[in-house]
Write a protein that holds these residues in place. Structure first.
Motif, PDB file in Angstrom:
ATOM      1  N   TRP A   1      -2.478   1.351  -1.368  1.00 61.60           N
ATOM      2  CA  TRP A   1      -3.007   2.275  -2.381  1.00 61.60           C
ATOM      3  C   TRP A   1      -4.009   3.240  -1.764  1.00 61.60           C
ATOM      4  O   TRP A   1      -4.097   4.399  -2.151  1.00 61.60           O
ATOM      5  CB  TRP A   1      -3.692   1.545  -3.540  1.00 61.60           C
ATOM      6  CG  TRP A   1      -2.920   0.481  -4.263  1.00 61.60           C
ATOM      7  CD1 TRP A   1      -3.422  -0.713  -4.704  1.00 61.60           C
ATOM      8  CD2 TRP A   1      -1.550   0.487  -4.662  1.00 61.60           C
ATOM      9  NE1 TRP A   1      -2.444  -1.443  -5.326  1.00 61.60           N
ATOM     10  CE2 TRP A   1      -1.280  -0.725  -5.322  1.00 61.60           C
ATOM     11  CE3 TRP A   1      -0.497   1.383  -4.513  1.00 61.60           C
ATOM     12  CZ2 TRP A   1      -0.035  -1.076  -5.835  1.00 61.60           C
ATOM     13  CZ3 TRP A   1       0.752   1.049  -5.022  1.00 61.60           C
ATOM     14  CH2 TRP A   1       0.969  -0.154  -5.671  1.00 61.60           C
ATOM     15  N   LEU A   2      -4.815   2.739  -0.809  1.00 64.08           N
ATOM     16  CA  LEU A   2      -5.914   3.558  -0.306  1.00 64.08           C
ATOM     17  C   LEU A   2      -5.599   4.255   1.005  1.00 64.08           C
ATOM     18  O   LEU A   2      -6.352   5.111   1.442  1.00 64.08           O
ATOM     19  CB  LEU A   2      -7.162   2.685  -0.123  1.00 64.08           C
ATOM     20  CG  LEU A   2      -7.707   2.039  -1.407  1.00 64.08           C
ATOM     21  CD1 LEU A   2      -8.760   1.010  -1.074  1.00 64.08           C
ATOM     22  CD2 LEU A   2      -8.286   3.094  -2.314  1.00 64.08           C
TER      23      LEU A   2
ATOM     24  N   VAL B   1      -9.716   7.714  -1.287  1.00 66.22           N
ATOM     25  CA  VAL B   1     -10.041   7.020  -2.521  1.00 66.22           C
ATOM     26  C   VAL B   1     -10.034   8.037  -3.638  1.00 66.22           C
ATOM     27  O   VAL B   1     -11.046   8.676  -3.912  1.00 66.22           O
ATOM     28  CB  VAL B   1     -11.418   6.341  -2.417  1.00 66.22           C
ATOM     29  CG1 VAL B   1     -11.649   5.422  -3.601  1.00 66.22           C
ATOM     30  CG2 VAL B   1     -11.526   5.585  -1.124  1.00 66.22           C
ATOM     31  N   ASP B   2      -8.880   8.246  -4.266  1.00 69.59           N
ATOM     32  CA  ASP B   2      -8.837   9.211  -5.363  1.00 69.59           C
ATOM     33  C   ASP B   2      -8.483   8.504  -6.674  1.00 69.59           C
ATOM     34  O   ASP B   2      -8.333   7.277  -6.710  1.00 69.59           O
ATOM     35  CB  ASP B   2      -7.847  10.343  -5.062  1.00 69.59           C
ATOM     36  CG  ASP B   2      -6.436   9.844  -4.876  1.00 69.59           C
ATOM     37  OD1 ASP B   2      -6.241   8.610  -4.976  1.00 69.59           O
ATOM     38  OD2 ASP B   2      -5.536  10.655  -4.639  1.00 69.59           O
ATOM     39  N   GLY B   3      -8.387   9.282  -7.736  1.00 74.52           N
ATOM     40  CA  GLY B   3      -8.185   8.697  -9.057  1.00 74.52           C
ATOM     41  C   GLY B   3      -6.938   7.842  -9.136  1.00 74.52           C
ATOM     42  O   GLY B   3      -6.948   6.741  -9.686  1.00 74.52           O
TER      43      GLY B   3
ATOM     44  N   ALA C   1      -5.340   6.318  -6.701  1.00 71.14           N
ATOM     45  CA  ALA C   1      -5.460   5.105  -5.906  1.00 71.14           C
ATOM     46  C   ALA C   1      -6.274   4.042  -6.647  1.00 71.14           C
ATOM     47  O   ALA C   1      -5.856   2.883  -6.740  1.00 71.14           O
ATOM     48  CB  ALA C   1      -6.095   5.422  -4.561  1.00 71.14           C
ATOM     49  N   VAL C   2      -7.411   4.441  -7.217  1.00 71.09           N
ATOM     50  CA  VAL C   2      -8.236   3.407  -7.872  1.00 71.09           C
ATOM     51  C   VAL C   2      -7.560   2.896  -9.147  1.00 71.09           C
ATOM     52  O   VAL C   2      -7.723   1.740  -9.514  1.00 71.09           O
ATOM     53  CB  VAL C   2      -9.660   3.885  -8.190  1.00 71.09           C
ATOM     54  CG1 VAL C   2     -10.444   4.047  -6.922  1.00 71.09           C
ATOM     55  CG2 VAL C   2      -9.668   5.128  -9.017  1.00 71.09           C
ATOM     56  N   THR C   3      -6.781   3.769  -9.804  1.00 65.73           N
ATOM     57  CA  THR C   3      -6.052   3.292 -10.977  1.00 65.73           C
ATOM     58  C   THR C   3      -5.103   2.166 -10.578  1.00 65.73           C
ATOM     59  O   THR C   3      -5.007   1.144 -11.247  1.00 65.73           O
ATOM     60  CB  THR C   3      -5.253   4.449 -11.604  1.00 65.73           C
ATOM     61  OG1 THR C   3      -6.132   5.540 -11.826  1.00 65.73           O
ATOM     62  CG2 THR C   3      -4.643   4.039 -12.915  1.00 65.73           C
ATOM     63  N   PHE C   4      -4.419   2.375  -9.446  1.00 64.70           N
ATOM     64  CA  PHE C   4      -3.486   1.334  -8.998  1.00 64.70           C
ATOM     65  C   PHE C   4      -4.219   0.113  -8.464  1.00 64.70           C
ATOM     66  O   PHE C   4      -3.718  -1.011  -8.565  1.00 64.70           O
ATOM     67  CB  PHE C   4      -2.532   1.914  -7.943  1.00 64.70           C
ATOM     68  CG  PHE C   4      -1.448   2.773  -8.551  1.00 64.70           C
ATOM     69  CD1 PHE C   4      -1.398   2.979  -9.917  1.00 64.70           C
ATOM     70  CD2 PHE C   4      -0.476   3.355  -7.770  1.00 64.70           C
ATOM     71  CE1 PHE C   4      -0.410   3.756 -10.497  1.00 64.70           C
ATOM     72  CE2 PHE C   4       0.526   4.139  -8.336  1.00 64.70           C
ATOM     73  CZ  PHE C   4       0.555   4.343  -9.696  1.00 64.70           C
ATOM     74  N   VAL C   5      -5.398   0.325  -7.910  1.00 67.76           N
ATOM     75  CA  VAL C   5      -6.185  -0.823  -7.447  1.00 67.76           C
ATOM     76  C   VAL C   5      -6.539  -1.716  -8.633  1.00 67.76           C
ATOM     77  O   VAL C   5      -6.406  -2.945  -8.576  1.00 67.76           O
ATOM     78  CB  VAL C   5      -7.459  -0.343  -6.715  1.00 67.76           C
ATOM     79  CG1 VAL C   5      -8.470  -1.470  -6.595  1.00 67.76           C
ATOM     80  CG2 VAL C   5      -7.112   0.191  -5.342  1.00 67.76           C
TER      81      VAL C   5
ATOM     82  N   LEU D   1     -13.347  -4.753  -1.294  1.00 66.51           N
ATOM     83  CA  LEU D   1     -11.966  -4.546  -1.697  1.00 66.51           C
ATOM     84  C   LEU D   1     -10.995  -4.883  -0.568  1.00 66.51           C
ATOM     85  O   LEU D   1      -9.951  -5.493  -0.786  1.00 66.51           O
ATOM     86  CB  LEU D   1     -11.795  -3.085  -2.098  1.00 66.51           C
ATOM     87  CG  LEU D   1     -10.568  -2.815  -2.936  1.00 66.51           C
ATOM     88  CD1 LEU D   1     -10.683  -3.532  -4.249  1.00 66.51           C
ATOM     89  CD2 LEU D   1     -10.449  -1.326  -3.172  1.00 66.51           C
ATOM     90  N   LEU D   2     -11.339  -4.479   0.650  1.00 65.94           N
ATOM     91  CA  LEU D   2     -10.380  -4.649   1.739  1.00 65.94           C
ATOM     92  C   LEU D   2     -10.523  -5.987   2.438  1.00 65.94           C
ATOM     93  O   LEU D   2      -9.533  -6.571   2.883  1.00 65.94           O
ATOM     94  CB  LEU D   2     -10.547  -3.522   2.753  1.00 65.94           C
ATOM     95  CG  LEU D   2     -10.157  -2.156   2.186  1.00 65.94           C
ATOM     96  CD1 LEU D   2     -10.563  -1.055   3.124  1.00 65.94           C
ATOM     97  CD2 LEU D   2      -8.670  -2.117   1.927  1.00 65.94           C
TER      98      LEU D   2
END
Lengths: 498, 489
Positions: free
Chosen positions: B124-125, B73-75, B77-81, B9-10
């Motif tokens: 986001w993260l 890494v929470d809900g 953050a991953v939603t926006f990812v 991802l990064l």
């Protein structure tokens, strides 16, 4: 999820899918489009028929899932929703046939039929919604899907009418949303329930509930064309005839009226609404709209405009019926939902036929049209007599039931409204009939077209004839099972405990 | 598994940024297609992981905070990812067809695109304020470069103006961060709240938070600091406008929201939160009105962004000093508004680009008759418009519903006016475009038909924004997933 849960879903999907497929079809694939249109409409009639049968046998059809936190999306088929869904399914089939003939060789048909199906899908959704939230969802979808139909011609006049339509309806929608959100915040998610929710509600809530009721009625009244929120309706007449027919008889105004029925019966409950003193005001508004619409109709020279004002008047019968505080009056109002639909669609089909075949738009140009187009004119005559309330037609059943209901409820003044309205109806319909049958043609038709043996294209002729027959049948056999009146009495028996 | 996902991802965007810098536009396009597919997979994988196991803190390279880089890494953050992966891939795909490979400066699109994406993922993260700053700067610089890619003098002027605003915003933010560091000796958000919670530090960092919020609001183009946005978003190439409106402004807002949700309730913040809400409300009303008045199609869409951003700032008053349930409702509404605006606005910019390409003029009234010739793009534009108007069943409606409920429940009824009136005003500018396109005249124009795939992309995005309303519940349930027990600090 049982197969029963899927029936309302399929009924919704039949027109939604048709719409998607039609949008995807290229403009030139005319035959396939007609086939899909008619096929989907036929499937829908069948599905609704199955559900009506099932409900009369005591079956339940419900589909629900969480949509937004705290709110459910509910599709449910109950007796009341079937009244409206049945009406829209049958009339959609007929209107589709009519529209195919009406729009032959005109441009943008792919767009037209796509939105047409979307409009019917929304209407079905309105009928099948199981709570206010779902209702609102389809109610707004209806607004959006009818806009392209109203402006279909693309003229300045059409676009102006479309703009007014959208201003009225979206503002009404915003008011409705406010009311629904407030109600939701106050008492939580309310599904429609026979007898309503507020029979023994805390007296402290009466204040907010009254304001919410007014907001709800104001939001719904825009589409139901209650005075003074009716301004968009006469202007929307620039739309093509099948659209006007659908708008007036099935989709838009009926969605508003149907919403009012749901709110009064199944959210507030007739008794509770009356106990809070909400119904008398509504009855007055409805009564005034009935008279006002009829008076305005008298002064219209354009045939479709006269019919439009007549709609404003007639739809308020439904609302007035609800306010009569008794099973008989309520039955009279509800049955008019169907009767007015059949009668008004007949009249609009006929008006469209005169315009398409003879190029006649104004009433004073109709002299002698009865000889040239006997079938259409006969259907028109039946429709007009039905509106006036002549026995044994459908309109008579409405007025008779409502009159009895008013007397039973001790609201004698309503009788006066009914009689005045009938006289006004006669005053604006009979001159048209006189011109049709008894005046001789004295100048050539403005723009005449010929279709072989028949007086007009078969696609245009048969739908009004069929609806005219339906109207007679609904009147003559009102006492039979599965007639609109019998079905309405079934509903009322479940709704009203008075 | 987790390691690979995080690394993918990064580092993919950074690596791809460097690769594409070295090659021509055409090769860059080929490489980027691969990269987009990879990013999409990794993002969805991470989302699924969090949906299954819950969120976690991730020390990059094994170094723990406060020394190392700590990622949360929470809900949310991953939603926006995932949202970023969707919108960026769609815009990138569109750009790969839309941009003319013959213009030599277009080859810089790909490196800028990838650095932008890398910055977004970092934001986001990111778990500490300085990393967030780094991500934000990466985004701003890439975004300014992308605006300048337009090539004309106007584009350069808009880019410079954008750069100035972005730098000023960054400075204010950095000042706030410095104050926090001086006070707490830590930059990790969780470290700061811990210090406040345990009473190690008594005084809440009011001035620092105000400075940070000011800088971030400037970067988010909150009214009345919105003047830099419409020229920049309006003049950029359509896929770039889509990226900027859909994602870039959200990054600075996201940081503001994170700071507020962590630190806001320690502050005496009634006036501050109401002020931010009022500015947001004014943005909704004034932005929509200006959008209605614009003559150029893309300016309409750009001003609509100013208006839509305004709704997001209602988060501040609706989460301050209210019950847990109301705060959650407001946060869910904000999340949905971010996602649905990202999808709808990117769809709208891409569709607007197609429409402009086809009629050969960027004016709204040039759209006469386009409904007959380009129904597909118009339909995408229309669907996206439905979401912006906040009508059901779109994501925009679900967001508005949640915000309405939160306003009612917290007794702040004045936001109802903004929410309802804002919807009507946005209908006014959307219907202005419909009206123009439904008009039929006798003139027969020549329309250019853009490639089919250019038309498909905005349609997909618009359909997603439509479906978001129906699927709001499952998506929001991932957003609220808490951290895994024992996984935090």
């Amino acid at each position: 999820m049982t197969s029963g849960a899927l029936l309302p879903f399929f009924a919704l999907m039949s027109s939604l899918l048709a719409s998607v497929v039609i949008f995807a079809l290229p403009e030139r694939m005319h035959r396939l489009r007609v086939l899909i249109n008619l096929g989907a409409a036929g499937v829908k009639v069948l599905l609704v028929g199955v559900m009506i049968w099932g409900i009369s046998e005591g079956q339940q059809y419900e589909l629900a899932f969480d949509m937004v936190p705290g709110v459910q999306f509910v599709l449910r088929a109950d007796a009341l929703s079937m009244l409206f869904a049945g009406l829209s399914a049958v009339l959609w089939l007929l209107t589709t046939i009519y529209a195919v003939g009406y729009l032959e060789h005109s441009p943008n048909r792919s767009r037209f039929f796509g939105f047409f199906s979307l409009c019917v899908a929304s209407t079905t959704g309105v009928a099948l919604s199981g709570n206010l939230f779902t209702f609102f969802l389809f109610y707004e979808m209806l607004t959006l899907s009818t806009y392209p139909l109203v402006v279909h011609r693309g003229t300045e006049k059409a676009l102006k009418a479309g703009r007014n339509y959208i201003i009225y309806t979206l503002t009404g929608g915003a008011v409705l949303l406010l009311a629904i959100a407030w109600l939701h915040g106050l008492v939580g998610d309310l599904s429609f329930r026979e007898g309503g929710h507020f029979a023994d509600v805390d007296a402290a809530l009466h204040g907010p509930l009254t304001i919410i009721f007014i907001l709800l009625i104001a939001g719904l009244g825009v589409k139901a064309a209650l005075f003074p929120l009716h301004g968009w309706l006469p202007q929307a007449m620039v739309a093509p005839a099948p659209v006007s027919a659908l708008l007036h008889a099935v989709a838009v105004v009926k969605a508003g009226a149907f919403g009012i029925v749901r709110v009064v019966f199944e959210v507030y409950g007739l008794e509770a609404a009356n106990a809070m003193g909400l119904l008398f005001g509504l009855a007055l508004v409805a009564a005034f709209t009935i008279i006002y619409g009829s008076v305005r109709a008298l002064y219209q020279v354009d045939l479709k405009k006269r019919l439009a004002f007549s709609t404003i008047s007639q739809v308020s019968y439904i609302v007035l019926g609800l306010c009569l505080l008794g099973p008989v009056g309520a039955a009279g109002g509800l049955v008019h939902l169907v009767h007015q639909g059949i009668m008004k669609i007949t009249l609009f089909f006929c008006a469209g036929n005169y315009a398409e075949t003879l190029g006649v738009h104004r009433i004073d140009e109709l002299d002698g049209a009865g000889q040239r187009m006997p079938g259409t004119s006969l259907a028109f005559t039946l429709g007009a007599f039905g509106m006036i309330g002549a026995p044994p037609l459908a309109g008579f059943i409405t007025k008779w039931t409502m009159g009895t209901g008013a007397l039973a409820a001790g609201m004698d003044w309503v009788l006066l409204v009914l009689v005045t309205s009938s006289m006004l109806n006669a005053a604006y319909f009979l001159p048209i009939l006189h011109r049709l049958w008894f005046a001789g043609q004295h100048e050539p038709w403005p723009h005449e077209r010929r279709w072989g043996r028949l007086e007009t294209s078969g696609w245009l002729l048969w739908p009004p004839v069929v609806t005219a027959v339906l109207m007679v049948v609904a009147g003559l056999f009102a006492a039979m099972p599965f007639s609109p009146l019998a079905w309405v009495q079934l509903i009322v028996a479940r709704e009203v405990a008075l | 598994m987790m390691l690979w996902l995080m690394a993918g991802l990064l580092f993919t965007p950074l690596a791809w940024g460097v690769f594409t810098l070295l090659v021509s536009f055409r090769y860059g396009r080929l490489i980027s297609w691969l990269g987009m597919a990879l990013q999409m997979l990794v993002s969805l994988g991470l989302w699924a992981l969090v949906a299954r196991d819950g969120g976690f803190y991730y020390p990059l390279g094994g170094w723990q905070a406060p020394l190392g880089i700590e990622l949360r890494v929470d809900g949310l953050a991953v939603t926006f990812v995932v949202m970023t992966a969707l919108v960026a891939s769609a815009s990138g795909w569109h750009a790969s067809i839309y941009l003319d490979p013959e213009k030599p400066w277009h080859r810089y699109f790909w490196p800028l695109f990838w650095f932008l994406w890398a910055g977004l993922n970092v934001v986001w993260l990111g778990g500490d304020l300085f990393n967030l700053y780094v991500g934000l700067e990466l985004i701003s610089l890439a975004a300014v470069g992308l605006v300048a890619l337009g090539g004309q003098a106007d584009a350069l002027r808009a880019a410079i103006r954008y750069l100035m605003a972005a730098l000023l915003g960054s400075l204010a933010y950095l000042l706030g961060v410095a104050l926090i560091y001086g006070q707490f000796g830590s930059l990790s958000l969780s470290g700061i709240t811990e210090a406040l919670e345990t009473g190690q530090v008594q005084a809440a960092p009011f001035v620092a938070v105000v400075l940070m919020l000011f800088g971030l609001a400037l970067k988010t183009a909150l009214f009345p600091m919105h003047r830099w946005l419409p020229p920049a978003h309006g003049i950029a190439k359509s896929p770039v406008s889509a990226l900027l409106s859909a994602l870039v402004v959200k990054a600075s807002f996201y940081i503001a929201a994170r700071v507020w949700l962590e630190l806001g309730h320690y502050l005496d913040g009634y006036v501050l939160s109401q002020l931010l809400g009022v500015m947001g409300g004014a943005a909704v009303l004034w932005g929509s009105w200006l959008a209605f008045r614009q003559e150029k199609l893309k300016q309409v869409v750009a001003y609509s962004s100013v208006a839509q951003i305004g709704y997001l700032f209602l988060l501040f008053p609706l989460t301050w000093n209210v019950s847990e349930a109301i705060s959650l409702q407001a946060q869910q509404g904000m999340t949905l508004q971010v996602i649905s605006h990202a999808l709808a606005k990117s769809a709208m910019f891409l569709a607007a680009g197609n429409l402009i390409m086809s009629v050969g003029s960027n004016r709204v009234d040039a759209l006469v008759g386009v409904s007959r010739f380009l129904p597909f793009s118009l339909f995408s534009f229309g669907l996206a418009g439905v979401s912006l108007m906040g009508l059901p069943p779109t994501g925009g409606f679900a967001a508005k519903w949640l915000l309405l409920q939160a306003s009612l429940a917290s007794g702040q009824w004045w936001w109802l006016v903004v929410l309802l009136l804002g919807g009507l005003l946005s209908a006014a500018y959307v219907f202005r475009v419909y009206r123009a396109s439904f008009l039929e005249t006798t003139e027969v124009d020549e329309f250019y038909h853009p490639p089919r795939s250019l038309e498909v992309i905005p349609m997909l995005l618009a359909l997603l924004s439509l479906g978001l309303g129906l699927m709001a519940e499952p998506i929001l349930s991932v957003m609220t997933i808490p951290f895994r027990a024992g996984g935090g600090l």
